[in-house]
Design a protein around this motif. Sequence first.
Motif, PDB file in Angstrom:
ATOM      1  N   GLU A   3     -11.795   5.411   4.152  1.00 60.00           N
ATOM      2  CA  GLU A   3     -12.717   4.468   3.520  1.00 60.00           C
ATOM      3  C   GLU A   3     -12.696   3.155   4.300  1.00 60.00           C
ATOM      4  O   GLU A   3     -11.636   2.602   4.601  1.00 60.00           O
ATOM      5  CB  GLU A   3     -12.280   4.202   2.075  1.00 60.00           C
ATOM      6  CG  GLU A   3     -13.105   3.154   1.369  1.00 60.00           C
ATOM      7  CD  GLU A   3     -12.535   2.770   0.013  1.00 60.00           C
ATOM      8  OE1 GLU A   3     -13.118   1.887  -0.650  1.00 60.00           O
ATOM      9  OE2 GLU A   3     -11.492   3.344  -0.376  1.00 60.00           O
ATOM     10  N   ILE A   4     -13.874   2.683   4.672  1.00 59.82           N
ATOM     11  CA  ILE A   4     -13.978   1.402   5.370  1.00 59.82           C
ATOM     12  C   ILE A   4     -13.863   0.286   4.337  1.00 59.82           C
ATOM     13  O   ILE A   4     -14.639   0.227   3.380  1.00 59.82           O
ATOM     14  CB  ILE A   4     -15.315   1.289   6.135  1.00 59.82           C
ATOM     15  CG1 ILE A   4     -15.389   2.368   7.220  1.00 59.82           C
ATOM     16  CG2 ILE A   4     -15.461  -0.092   6.740  1.00 59.82           C
ATOM     17  CD1 ILE A   4     -16.714   2.401   7.955  1.00 59.82           C
ATOM     18  N   ARG A   5     -12.874  -0.569   4.522  1.00 56.08           N
ATOM     19  CA  ARG A   5     -12.629  -1.653   3.578  1.00 56.08           C
ATOM     20  C   ARG A   5     -12.773  -2.987   4.300  1.00 56.08           C
ATOM     21  O   ARG A   5     -12.411  -3.113   5.483  1.00 56.08           O
ATOM     22  CB  ARG A   5     -11.217  -1.534   2.994  1.00 56.08           C
ATOM     23  CG  ARG A   5     -10.932  -0.162   2.402  1.00 56.08           C
ATOM     24  CD  ARG A   5      -9.467   0.033   2.094  1.00 56.08           C
ATOM     25  NE  ARG A   5      -9.023  -0.807   0.987  1.00 56.08           N
ATOM     26  CZ  ARG A   5      -7.976  -0.497   0.224  1.00 56.08           C
ATOM     27  NH1 ARG A   5      -7.286   0.605   0.453  1.00 56.08           N
ATOM     28  NH2 ARG A   5      -7.628  -1.287  -0.756  1.00 56.08           N
ATOM     29  N   LYS A   6     -13.281  -3.967   3.597  1.00 61.20           N
ATOM     30  CA  LYS A   6     -13.458  -5.287   4.206  1.00 61.20           C
ATOM     31  C   LYS A   6     -12.118  -5.885   4.593  1.00 61.20           C
ATOM     32  O   LYS A   6     -11.989  -6.547   5.631  1.00 61.20           O
ATOM     33  CB  LYS A   6     -14.200  -6.213   3.229  1.00 61.20           C
ATOM     34  CG  LYS A   6     -14.511  -7.587   3.822  1.00 61.20           C
ATOM     35  CD  LYS A   6     -15.332  -8.444   2.867  1.00 61.20           C
ATOM     36  CE  LYS A   6     -15.655  -9.792   3.496  1.00 61.20           C
ATOM     37  NZ  LYS A   6     -16.447 -10.650   2.576  1.00 61.20           N
ATOM     38  N   TYR A   7     -11.113  -5.668   3.755  1.00 56.94           N
ATOM     39  CA  TYR A   7      -9.776  -6.184   4.038  1.00 56.94           C
ATOM     40  C   TYR A   7      -8.773  -5.021   4.050  1.00 56.94           C
ATOM     41  O   TYR A   7      -8.970  -4.031   3.339  1.00 56.94           O
ATOM     42  CB  TYR A   7      -9.354  -7.210   2.981  1.00 56.94           C
ATOM     43  CG  TYR A   7     -10.298  -8.379   2.874  1.00 56.94           C
ATOM     44  CD1 TYR A   7     -10.385  -9.312   3.897  1.00 56.94           C
ATOM     45  CD2 TYR A   7     -11.115  -8.541   1.752  1.00 56.94           C
ATOM     46  CE1 TYR A   7     -11.260 -10.382   3.810  1.00 56.94           C
ATOM     47  CE2 TYR A   7     -11.993  -9.608   1.654  1.00 56.94           C
ATOM     48  CZ  TYR A   7     -12.061 -10.531   2.696  1.00 56.94           C
ATOM     49  OH  TYR A   7     -12.935 -11.588   2.613  1.00 56.94           O
ATOM     50  N   PRO A   8      -7.728  -5.159   4.820  1.00 56.11           N
ATOM     51  CA  PRO A   8      -6.738  -4.074   4.869  1.00 56.11           C
ATOM     52  C   PRO A   8      -5.926  -4.016   3.579  1.00 56.11           C
ATOM     53  O   PRO A   8      -5.878  -4.973   2.808  1.00 56.11           O
ATOM     54  CB  PRO A   8      -5.849  -4.460   6.056  1.00 56.11           C
ATOM     55  CG  PRO A   8      -5.951  -5.955   6.120  1.00 56.11           C
ATOM     56  CD  PRO A   8      -7.361  -6.277   5.712  1.00 56.11           C
ATOM     57  N   GLU A   9      -5.294  -2.880   3.371  1.00 56.50           N
ATOM     58  CA  GLU A   9      -4.402  -2.727   2.219  1.00 56.50           C
ATOM     59  C   GLU A   9      -3.117  -3.516   2.477  1.00 56.50           C
ATOM     60  O   GLU A   9      -2.577  -3.490   3.582  1.00 56.50           O
ATOM     61  CB  GLU A   9      -4.069  -1.237   2.040  1.00 56.50           C
ATOM     62  CG  GLU A   9      -3.156  -0.939   0.871  1.00 56.50           C
ATOM     63  CD  GLU A   9      -2.836   0.542   0.761  1.00 56.50           C
ATOM     64  OE1 GLU A   9      -2.556   0.992  -0.360  1.00 56.50           O
ATOM     65  OE2 GLU A   9      -2.872   1.243   1.791  1.00 56.50           O
ATOM     66  N   LEU A  10      -2.639  -4.210   1.460  1.00 57.28           N
ATOM     67  CA  LEU A  10      -1.375  -4.926   1.600  1.00 57.28           C
ATOM     68  C   LEU A  10      -0.232  -3.927   1.562  1.00 57.28           C
ATOM     69  O   LEU A  10      -0.108  -3.112   0.644  1.00 57.28           O
ATOM     70  CB  LEU A  10      -1.202  -5.948   0.473  1.00 57.28           C
ATOM     71  CG  LEU A  10       0.108  -6.761   0.518  1.00 57.28           C
ATOM     72  CD1 LEU A  10       0.201  -7.581   1.806  1.00 57.28           C
ATOM     73  CD2 LEU A  10       0.229  -7.661  -0.703  1.00 57.28           C
ATOM     74  N   SER A  11       0.585  -3.947   2.586  1.00 53.72           N
ATOM     75  CA  SER A  11       1.748  -3.068   2.667  1.00 53.72           C
ATOM     76  C   SER A  11       2.904  -3.857   3.241  1.00 53.72           C
ATOM     77  O   SER A  11       2.760  -5.039   3.592  1.00 53.72           O
ATOM     78  CB  SER A  11       1.440  -1.842   3.532  1.00 53.72           C
ATOM     79  OG  SER A  11       1.124  -2.248   4.860  1.00 53.72           O
TER      80      SER A  11
END
Length: 314
Positions: A3-11
């Motif tokens: 899925e293309i997301r505007k912001y990356p997932e916080l990890s």
Amino acid sequence: MFEIRKYPELSWSLSRHKTMLTCSRKYAYDYYLSHNGWLSNADSLARQTYRLKKITNLEMHFGSVVHDLIYQIIQRVLSNKEIPGEEAVVDEIRHHLNRSFIESTKKEHLWQHRPKHYTMLHEIYYSQTNTLPEGKIKKINDRLSTTVKNFFASQSFADVLNKQDMRFMESEKFRYMMVDGVKIFVVMDLLYRDLQNDKWVIVDWKTGKSSDEDRNQLALYALYLQQKHHIESLEDIVIRNEYLLDGTHVDHQLTEHDLVNVQRLYGISMEQMKTFLSDPQHNAPLPLDHFPMQDDPRVCARCNYQELCFPSTP
């Protein structure tokens, strides 16, 4: 499904934590501005940042090649396939290193368009010459045969060959555990059960020297194993560093104190990471000027993002 997301997932990971402490501007480039830079319709800054993020250096590339070949050899053993001899492995590593030099010096145009699929060496990119430092070449050549010889003679490879008494876990590209809704990434080289001694064994191959950060890394491994496989006692977990430069290994037996320390580190680190966010719910970062630059020129000299911080460079 991707899925293309505007912001990356916080990890979270130890490497991400270390980057934040070393230089918050590099942290911004690595984990935010490079996001989606691989997409054909990404803006020019995202593409440039993503490309620079993929630069490696000779020592890091050597370690990566060695780790990949060790993985392939172990998979061949477990699949009952013929394994290459030491000389063949040394030649294969040399082939990969030579190819990375050729890609860096003669195929930069290909790397510019597909940085994930071609290698660019920091020593070449920022020197703008077609030569590598003689000292680094000698350093890698000195390590090459020794590293391969010590792998084949290692305790962990002996365990692999003694596979009837071991149960090897399926390799996972991205191992992670969830803590407070956040993925904590854990990179393990090898994981198996020693059936004779009823122990879980995690192996970490080291092509460089030991560091003070190793113990926190080991504690993360133990936390992951406890969560993933519901192991109650730390005494059932052995974590082994295989130092391929000097042919030694160290088996670590961690304590609850080690786990408490790394959990505390994670908590403090996450709070600091969140100070760089304008919208924590979506992991949206603050503007770039809220990520201060490093002021130590020795750190900057090793950084991939020199041309962004100091535009007079290439």
